[in-house]
Write an enzyme that holds these catalytic residues in place. Structure first.
Site, PDB file in Angstrom:
ATOM      1  N   LYS A 133      70.842  78.334  -0.738  1.00 51.73           N
ATOM      2  CA  LYS A 133      70.487  78.307  -2.368  1.00 51.73           C
ATOM      3  C   LYS A 133      71.055  76.908  -2.981  1.00 51.73           C
ATOM      4  O   LYS A 133      72.282  77.003  -2.981  1.00 51.73           O
ATOM      5  CB  LYS A 133      70.840  79.595  -3.086  1.00 51.73           C
ATOM      6  CG  LYS A 133      69.970  80.761  -2.393  1.00 51.73           C
ATOM      7  CD  LYS A 133      68.450  80.978  -3.212  1.00 51.73           C
ATOM      8  CE  LYS A 133      68.059  82.116  -2.804  1.00 51.73           C
ATOM      9  NZ  LYS A 133      66.566  82.164  -3.217  1.00 51.73           N
ATOM     10  N   ASP A 159      66.759  76.044  -0.499  1.00 54.07           N
ATOM     11  CA  ASP A 159      66.007  76.552  -1.836  1.00 54.07           C
ATOM     12  C   ASP A 159      66.363  76.297  -2.964  1.00 54.07           C
ATOM     13  O   ASP A 159      67.464  76.866  -3.345  1.00 54.07           O
ATOM     14  CB  ASP A 159      65.867  78.242  -1.307  1.00 54.07           C
ATOM     15  CG  ASP A 159      64.871  78.733  -2.338  1.00 54.07           C
ATOM     16  OD1 ASP A 159      64.148  78.216  -3.329  1.00 54.07           O
ATOM     17  OD2 ASP A 159      64.712  80.129  -2.176  1.00 54.07           O
ATOM     18  N   GLU A 188      62.536  74.631  -0.020  1.00 53.85           N
ATOM     19  CA  GLU A 188      61.694  75.612  -0.700  1.00 53.85           C
ATOM     20  C   GLU A 188      61.789  75.279  -2.031  1.00 53.85           C
ATOM     21  O   GLU A 188      62.803  75.093  -2.536  1.00 53.85           O
ATOM     22  CB  GLU A 188      62.213  76.924  -0.432  1.00 53.85           C
ATOM     23  CG  GLU A 188      61.569  78.052  -0.470  1.00 53.85           C
ATOM     24  CD  GLU A 188      62.239  79.271   0.044  1.00 53.85           C
ATOM     25  OE1 GLU A 188      62.816  79.279   1.203  1.00 53.85           O
ATOM     26  OE2 GLU A 188      62.152  80.386  -0.802  1.00 53.85           O
ATOM     27  N   ASP A 210      57.149  78.781  -2.441  1.00 51.27           N
ATOM     28  CA  ASP A 210      57.515  80.131  -2.457  1.00 51.27           C
ATOM     29  C   ASP A 210      57.093  80.375  -3.984  1.00 51.27           C
ATOM     30  O   ASP A 210      56.008  81.026  -4.333  1.00 51.27           O
ATOM     31  CB  ASP A 210      58.940  80.254  -2.274  1.00 51.27           C
ATOM     32  CG  ASP A 210      59.455  81.744  -2.701  1.00 51.27           C
ATOM     33  OD1 ASP A 210      58.687  82.521  -2.630  1.00 51.27           O
ATOM     34  OD2 ASP A 210      60.749  81.702  -2.757  1.00 51.27           O
ATOM     35  N   LYS A 232      55.923  86.850   0.740  1.00 54.75           N
ATOM     36  CA  LYS A 232      56.857  87.916   0.568  1.00 54.75           C
ATOM     37  C   LYS A 232      55.897  89.020   0.131  1.00 54.75           C
ATOM     38  O   LYS A 232      54.993  89.320  -0.734  1.00 54.75           O
ATOM     39  CB  LYS A 232      57.695  87.800  -0.994  1.00 54.75           C
ATOM     40  CG  LYS A 232      58.618  86.611  -0.748  1.00 54.75           C
ATOM     41  CD  LYS A 232      59.291  86.222  -2.071  1.00 54.75           C
ATOM     42  CE  LYS A 232      60.543  85.424  -1.660  1.00 54.75           C
ATOM     43  NZ  LYS A 232      61.211  84.675  -3.075  1.00 54.75           N
TER      44      LYS A 232
HETATM   45 MG    MG Z   1      62.481  80.882  -2.756  1.00 53.03          MG
END
Ligand code: MG
Length: 334
Positions: A133, A159, A188, A210, A232
């Protein structure tokens, strides 16, 4: 389809060990398990885990909507997954495809708290990918990515949760060595969605869509400015995502929502099923998120071997006895 009879919920809290992303603080996360009981008495289960930090309405609002008989898009997905679970339970079939082996990425939510030695060990245990992240401190993150790529055998997913500007991302990318650049599977949501920016970024590195899904409007776009679709199942209609991926020749990466193990199980079962159907165009999954939270009886049932989940015993997504013994509150009768 069998008509639904009753809805029940069982609220829960998950306690994270650290802040889950650049926009969220480390505090107890609230959600509720959902139980539907269909006309023939068959129960099915799913998770309701909103992320108010990412613009979704709170759990209280979600439950109020459920009581009022209306469906938010999140509730629509939870009910659809519970129906799928009920169908499998009716047929006494597990949703875990035990014959499919699909690895998960490791997750580093905050690179300042991660040790290279731990990642080296993870690589030895069979992990091939780490998702990092980004968005708190680009200089520290670029340094960490360089180190991961030089000192472990892992490839990386980054991400940014759409927190960078295009220039900010370019500056970050300029700090990566050639070895690191070659080992990035995708980035992402590097910035808020912009077809032009994302196409320029794609000339540097593959880009995954995303949480900018809503802005990208893939259903009506004339061009897909991304290479990978992050799916997701707790948020997106799986069939629709599969159709869009086929239309735009995108690869798919299925991930959980940092949600309850019940949500994680639904995501992983979907990932396994899609891998069975579509092979290598379904990339490694991102469902190993339960270790971000203090353990609970559900997470203790989810056995992993390095990057692989062992099927959770039972029918549907599993957890049969645990789910039956939850304290369920009636929401409504239909
Ligand atoms: Mg994401």
């Amino acid at each position: 389809m069998v008509a639904r009879l009753n809805l029940f919920v069982s609220p829960y809290k998950l306690m994270p060990f650290q802040a889950p992303n650049a926009r969220s603080a480390a505090r107890a996360r609230e959600g509720a398990l959902l139980k539907i009981v269909e006309a023939d008495g068959m129960a099915g289960y799913a998770d309701i885990h909103p992320w108010p930090e990412l613009g979704e309405t709170s759990l209280a609002d979600q439950l109020a909507a459920l009581r009022a008989g209306s469906k938010t898009s999140l509730l629509e997905r939870s009910i659809a997954l519970a129906e799928q679970d009920a169908e499998a339970r009716r047929e006494k079939r597990s949703l875990w495809s035990a014959d499919i082996k699909l690895k998960n990425n490791l997750l580093v939510a905050d690179c300042t708290l991660a040790g290279i030695a731990d990642l080296q060990r993870a690589h030895e245990q069979g992990f091939e990918l780490v998702k990092i992240k980004c968005g708190r401190d680009h200089a520290a993150e670029a340094k960490f990515v360089n180190e991961v790529c030089e000192r472990t055998g892992l490839r990386v997913r980054l991400d940014f949760n759409a927190t960078a500007s295009e220039q900010g991302f370019a500056d970050f990318f300029a700090q990566l060595g050639s070895h690191a650049r070659a080992r990035i599977e995708y980035v992402e949501d590097p910035t808020p969605f912009s077809e032009k920016s994302w196409n320029r970024i794609r000339s540097l590195v593959p880009v995954a869509l995303d949480q900018e899904w809503g802005s990208a409007k893939l259903e009506t776009a004339s061009h897909a400015a991304c290479d990978v679709l992050v799916l997701k199942p707790a948020r997106q209609n799986v069939e629709k995502a599969v159709d869009l991926a086929a239309r735009w020749d995108l690869r798919l990466a299925v991930t959980s929502m940092m949600d309850h193990p019940v949500g994680v199980a639904h995501a992983m079962c979907t990932a396994l099923e899609l891998r069975r159907k579509f092979g290598e165009s379904v990339l490694q999954a991102g469902c190993l998120t339960s270790s971000l939270y203090e353990s609970n009886p559900f997470s203790e049932r989810m056995r992993t071997h390095g990057p692989l989940f062992a099927p959770v015993m039972g029918t549907g997504i599993g957890f049969d006895d645990l789910l039956e013994s939850q304290a369920w509150m009636t929401i409504t009768s239909l």
